[in-house]
Design a protein around this motif. Structure first.
Motif, short mmCIF file in Angstrom:
data_model
loop_
_atom_site.label_atom_id
_atom_site.label_comp_id
_atom_site.label_asym_id
_atom_site.label_seq_id
_atom_site.Cartn_x
_atom_site.Cartn_y
_atom_site.Cartn_z
N UNK A 67 1.68 3.20 -2.84
CA UNK A 67 0.28 3.37 -2.44
C UNK A 67 -0.54 2.10 -2.70
N UNK A 68 -0.29 1.49 -3.84
CA UNK A 68 -1.00 0.25 -4.19
C UNK A 68 -0.66 -0.84 -3.18
N UNK A 69 0.62 -0.98 -2.88
CA UNK A 69 1.04 -2.01 -1.91
C UNK A 69 0.41 -1.74 -0.54
N UNK A 70 0.36 -0.48 -0.12
CA UNK A 70 -0.29 -0.15 1.17
C UNK A 70 -1.77 -0.51 1.12
N UNK A 71 -2.43 -0.21 0.01
CA UNK A 71 -3.85 -0.52 -0.11
C UNK A 71 -4.11 -2.02 -0.04
N UNK A 72 -3.13 -2.79 -0.44
CA UNK A 72 -3.24 -4.25 -0.42
C UNK A 72 -2.59 -4.86 0.83
N UNK A 73 -2.21 -4.03 1.78
CA UNK A 73 -1.58 -4.49 3.03
C UNK A 73 -0.30 -5.28 2.79
N UNK A 74 0.46 -4.87 1.80
CA UNK A 74 1.77 -5.48 1.52
C UNK A 74 2.84 -4.49 1.96
N UNK A 75 3.05 -4.42 3.28
CA UNK A 75 3.93 -3.40 3.83
C UNK A 75 5.38 -3.53 3.38
N UNK A 76 5.88 -4.73 3.21
CA UNK A 76 7.27 -4.89 2.77
C UNK A 76 7.45 -4.29 1.38
N UNK A 77 6.50 -4.53 0.49
CA UNK A 77 6.58 -3.96 -0.85
C UNK A 77 6.42 -2.44 -0.80
N UNK A 78 5.51 -1.97 0.04
CA UNK A 78 5.31 -0.52 0.17
C UNK A 78 6.59 0.15 0.68
N UNK A 79 7.21 -0.44 1.68
CA UNK A 79 8.47 0.11 2.21
C UNK A 79 9.52 0.19 1.10
N UNK A 80 9.65 -0.86 0.33
CA UNK A 80 10.65 -0.88 -0.75
C UNK A 80 10.38 0.23 -1.76
N UNK A 81 9.12 0.39 -2.16
CA UNK A 81 8.79 1.40 -3.16
C UNK A 81 8.97 2.81 -2.61
N UNK A 82 8.53 3.05 -1.37
CA UNK A 82 8.69 4.39 -0.80
C UNK A 82 10.17 4.70 -0.53
N UNK A 83 10.96 3.69 -0.19
CA UNK A 83 12.40 3.92 -0.04
C UNK A 83 13.01 4.30 -1.39
N UNK A 84 12.52 3.71 -2.46
CA UNK A 84 12.99 4.08 -3.81
C UNK A 84 12.66 5.55 -4.09
#
Length: 175
Positions: A67-84
């Motif tokens: 959620x934090x990565x999405x809020x900061x528009x860091x989609x690659x990080x968001x994808x990695x965390x949600x995949x985890x």
């Protein structure tokens, strides 16, 4: 305080709990939540990272990091965390919706569609899942099916039991 949307007081209370016991993992999770909704993303990420270290098999810290990565528009990080999170809980609807929305934003419709189909199958009353699936189908060329899903999402809005995900506290999934 967190349940009353008083994020500043909640953060202070969780910091006090951590002052008493710095290894109290749930306090790190909840402090991260309070900081996320206070818009202090760097501090929220630090607390979620601490929680992830203390709770290695828990999906909540990774969901927060997504959620934090999405809020900061860091989609690659968001994808990695949600995949985890998906590794830890493959059936979580919020995770499927977040992943589907990111893929939809990236115009990766074929990646978004199965995620959003799984979310709508698990929660047929979820407007967010139905609407995003309708968009993904329409944009990928499946206009008839996409139109039906979009109409279904509109019909759900008229019911008293539909679920919509938002960006506020308690609106972003179960984690």
């Amino acid at each position: 305080a967190l349940e009353q949307f008083d994020y500043s007081d909640a953060a202070a209370a969780f910091r006090e709990a951590l002052r008493i016991d710095g290894a109290l993992a749930i306090a790190h999770v909840n402090l991260s939540l309070a900081l996320l909704y206070s818009q202090d993303h760097p501090a929220a990420a630090r607390e979620a990272d601490a929680a992830a270290r203390l709770l290695p098999s828990a999906p909540q810290p990774h969901y927060l990091l997504g959620l934090i990565a999405r809020a900061e528009n860091r989609n690659a990080d968001a994808l990695r965390e949600f995949e985890r999170v998906r590794q830890l809980d493959p059936a979580d609807v919020g995770t499927a919706i977040n992943l589907g929305q990111i893929y939809l934003e990236q115009q990766q419709y074929e990646a978004a569609i199965p995620l959003l189909q799984a979310a709508t199958a698990a929660e047929p009353y979820n407007i967010t899942a139905a609407y995003n699936l309708g968009l993904a189908l329409t944009r990928s060329g499946h206009t008839d099916e996409g139109s039906r899903m979009l109409q279904g999402a509109q019909a759900l809005r008229a019911t008293g039991y539909a679920v919509t995900y938002g960006t506020g506290y308690l609106e972003q999934g179960r984690y």
